[in-house]
Motif scaffolding. Sequence first.
Motif, PDB file in Angstrom:
ATOM      1  N   PRO A  86       0.810  -1.235   0.000  1.00 22.82           N
ATOM      2  CA  PRO A  86       0.000   0.000   0.000  1.00 22.82           C
ATOM      3  C   PRO A  86       0.836   1.275   0.000  1.00 22.82           C
ATOM      4  O   PRO A  86       0.448   2.282  -0.596  1.00 22.82           O
ATOM      5  CB  PRO A  86      -0.824  -0.116   1.289  1.00 22.82           C
ATOM      6  CG  PRO A  86      -0.886  -1.586   1.567  1.00 22.82           C
ATOM      7  CD  PRO A  86       0.438  -2.123   1.124  1.00 22.82           C
ATOM      8  N   PHE A  87       2.004   1.247   0.667  1.00 24.27           N
ATOM      9  CA  PHE A  87       2.860   2.440   0.715  1.00 24.27           C
ATOM     10  C   PHE A  87       3.484   2.715  -0.656  1.00 24.27           C
ATOM     11  O   PHE A  87       3.713   3.863  -1.026  1.00 24.27           O
ATOM     12  CB  PHE A  87       3.971   2.260   1.756  1.00 24.27           C
ATOM     13  CG  PHE A  87       3.463   2.041   3.153  1.00 24.27           C
ATOM     14  CD1 PHE A  87       2.719   3.015   3.798  1.00 24.27           C
ATOM     15  CD2 PHE A  87       3.718   0.855   3.825  1.00 24.27           C
ATOM     16  CE1 PHE A  87       2.241   2.818   5.087  1.00 24.27           C
ATOM     17  CE2 PHE A  87       3.246   0.643   5.112  1.00 24.27           C
ATOM     18  CZ  PHE A  87       2.505   1.631   5.743  1.00 24.27           C
ATOM     19  N   ARG A  94      -1.863   6.672  -6.515  1.00 23.63           N
ATOM     20  CA  ARG A  94      -1.293   7.877  -7.125  1.00 23.63           C
ATOM     21  C   ARG A  94       0.235   7.839  -7.183  1.00 23.63           C
ATOM     22  O   ARG A  94       0.839   8.278  -8.160  1.00 23.63           O
ATOM     23  CB  ARG A  94      -1.766   9.125  -6.382  1.00 23.63           C
ATOM     24  CG  ARG A  94      -3.187   9.542  -6.743  1.00 23.63           C
ATOM     25  CD  ARG A  94      -3.447  10.995  -6.408  1.00 23.63           C
ATOM     26  NE  ARG A  94      -3.481  11.210  -4.975  1.00 23.63           N
ATOM     27  CZ  ARG A  94      -4.599  11.264  -4.253  1.00 23.63           C
ATOM     28  NH1 ARG A  94      -5.772  11.109  -4.838  1.00 23.63           N
ATOM     29  NH2 ARG A  94      -4.559  11.478  -2.962  1.00 23.63           N
ATOM     30  N   LEU A  95       0.873   7.328  -6.124  1.00 24.61           N
ATOM     31  CA  LEU A  95       2.340   7.330  -6.074  1.00 24.61           C
ATOM     32  C   LEU A  95       2.930   6.453  -7.174  1.00 24.61           C
ATOM     33  O   LEU A  95       3.812   6.880  -7.924  1.00 24.61           O
ATOM     34  CB  LEU A  95       2.828   6.864  -4.700  1.00 24.61           C
ATOM     35  CG  LEU A  95       4.353   6.813  -4.502  1.00 24.61           C
ATOM     36  CD1 LEU A  95       4.985   8.168  -4.799  1.00 24.61           C
ATOM     37  CD2 LEU A  95       4.698   6.375  -3.088  1.00 24.61           C
ATOM     38  N   VAL A  96       2.431   5.223  -7.287  1.00 21.86           N
ATOM     39  CA  VAL A  96       2.957   4.333  -8.329  1.00 21.86           C
ATOM     40  C   VAL A  96       2.613   4.879  -9.716  1.00 21.86           C
ATOM     41  O   VAL A  96       3.390   4.744 -10.665  1.00 21.86           O
ATOM     42  CB  VAL A  96       2.446   2.882  -8.140  1.00 21.86           C
ATOM     43  CG1 VAL A  96       0.979   2.734  -8.509  1.00 21.86           C
ATOM     44  CG2 VAL A  96       3.285   1.903  -8.956  1.00 21.86           C
ATOM     45  N   GLU A  98       2.500   8.057 -10.540  1.00 25.57           N
ATOM     46  CA  GLU A  98       3.479   9.121 -10.820  1.00 25.57           C
ATOM     47  C   GLU A  98       4.811   8.526 -11.274  1.00 25.57           C
ATOM     48  O   GLU A  98       5.427   9.015 -12.222  1.00 25.57           O
ATOM     49  CB  GLU A  98       3.705   9.971  -9.565  1.00 25.57           C
ATOM     50  CG  GLU A  98       2.571  10.927  -9.244  1.00 25.57           C
ATOM     51  CD  GLU A  98       2.736  11.579  -7.877  1.00 25.57           C
ATOM     52  OE1 GLU A  98       3.856  11.496  -7.312  1.00 25.57           O
ATOM     53  OE2 GLU A  98       1.755  12.149  -7.367  1.00 25.57           O
ATOM     54  N   ILE A  99       5.249   7.469 -10.593  1.00 23.08           N
ATOM     55  CA  ILE A  99       6.528   6.838 -10.945  1.00 23.08           C
ATOM     56  C   ILE A  99       6.455   6.253 -12.353  1.00 23.08           C
ATOM     57  O   ILE A  99       7.390   6.384 -13.148  1.00 23.08           O
ATOM     58  CB  ILE A  99       6.918   5.756  -9.909  1.00 23.08           C
ATOM     59  CG1 ILE A  99       7.157   6.402  -8.537  1.00 23.08           C
ATOM     60  CG2 ILE A  99       8.167   4.989 -10.356  1.00 23.08           C
ATOM     61  CD1 ILE A  99       7.341   5.417  -7.397  1.00 23.08           C
ATOM     62  N   MET A 100       5.325   5.625 -12.685  1.00 24.14           N
ATOM     63  CA  MET A 100       5.159   5.054 -14.029  1.00 24.14           C
ATOM     64  C   MET A 100       5.202   6.148 -15.091  1.00 24.14           C
ATOM     65  O   MET A 100       5.838   5.999 -16.132  1.00 24.14           O
ATOM     66  CB  MET A 100       3.839   4.273 -14.122  1.00 24.14           C
ATOM     67  CG  MET A 100       3.874   2.931 -13.434  1.00 24.14           C
ATOM     68  SD  MET A 100       2.523   1.817 -13.935  1.00 24.14           S
ATOM     69  CE  MET A 100       1.132   2.550 -13.100  1.00 24.14           C
ATOM     70  N   GLN A 101       4.525   7.254 -14.805  1.00 27.28           N
ATOM     71  CA  GLN A 101       4.464   8.350 -15.771  1.00 27.28           C
ATOM     72  C   GLN A 101       5.836   8.993 -15.965  1.00 27.28           C
ATOM     73  O   GLN A 101       6.247   9.289 -17.084  1.00 27.28           O
ATOM     74  CB  GLN A 101       3.459   9.403 -15.292  1.00 27.28           C
ATOM     75  CG  GLN A 101       3.101  10.418 -16.363  1.00 27.28           C
ATOM     76  CD  GLN A 101       1.939  11.305 -15.943  1.00 27.28           C
ATOM     77  OE1 GLN A 101       1.494  11.273 -14.806  1.00 27.28           O
ATOM     78  NE2 GLN A 101       1.442  12.104 -16.856  1.00 27.28           N
ATOM     79  N   GLU A 102       6.554   9.190 -14.870  1.00 30.56           N
ATOM     80  CA  GLU A 102       7.849   9.874 -14.936  1.00 30.56           C
ATOM     81  C   GLU A 102       8.945   9.010 -15.554  1.00 30.56           C
ATOM     82  O   GLU A 102       9.871   9.530 -16.175  1.00 30.56           O
ATOM     83  CB  GLU A 102       8.266  10.327 -13.533  1.00 30.56           C
ATOM     84  CG  GLU A 102       7.425  11.492 -13.012  1.00 30.56           C
ATOM     85  CD  GLU A 102       7.624  11.754 -11.527  1.00 30.56           C
ATOM     86  OE1 GLU A 102       8.616  11.235 -10.971  1.00 30.56           O
ATOM     87  OE2 GLU A 102       6.797  12.463 -10.928  1.00 30.56           O
TER      88      GLU A 102
END
Length: 248
Positions: A86-87, A94-96, A98-102
């Motif tokens: 979950p972290f 949203r966090l994962v 953002e990482i995928m997009q970046e």
Amino acid sequence: ASATVAIPKEHHRFVIGKNGEKLQDLELKTATKIQIPRPDDPSNQIKITGTKEGIEKARHEVLLISAEQQDKRAVERLEVEKAFHPFIAGPYNRLVGEIMQETGTRINIPPPSVNRTEIVFTGEKEQLAQAVARIKKIYEEKKKKTTTIAVEVKKSQHKYVIGPKGNSLQEILERTGVSVEIPPSDSISETVILRGEPEKLGQALTEVYAKANSFTVSSVAAPSWLHRFIIGKKGQNLAKITQQMPKV
């Protein structure tokens, strides 16, 4: 003469190139006609027509293009304890995201219902390495900082802690940074586990209890002959009650 060469369907676009320029150049260079299946055709076979030498040259070039793409794309698997997923996903994923997009890397985190710990990364080697490094950093930091507490919550109240489509769990994670783990519905366990930074656990626990106790069930005895009058014609009376009292 003609021959076929099979390469992964997803590599066909690299043989075609931008506006078909790569394909035209290849045909010109090898003096062949190269037919690539349409996008809606499931075939991975590319047909090459020309002289024997031309076909060999074209076939080599097509396989080379495919090999280059294969080399660029990489797959890596990272073992991460299920409790920390979950972290890494973050509230509402949203966090994962953002990482995928970046990084342009595809990151597959098993859903909570799937008992797997492996997170799978797919992408360009360099960018994939960046994504893996970021996930590892989050994982290591959370392992150092998080504490776990277990509390008992009535099984009948678990669904209120989870919320519609897991929204309540995501709200708690977003507001407090604490992950709340609920036993599977087919388990008799009433133990709810909270995992997060020590100073945030109190707030998260308060929210868990608030959500668990946000709904109560009451029953009113009424003779069976009265039920149809309470319901009303086509459920009109019940509809009226729920409109007047939206929280019921």
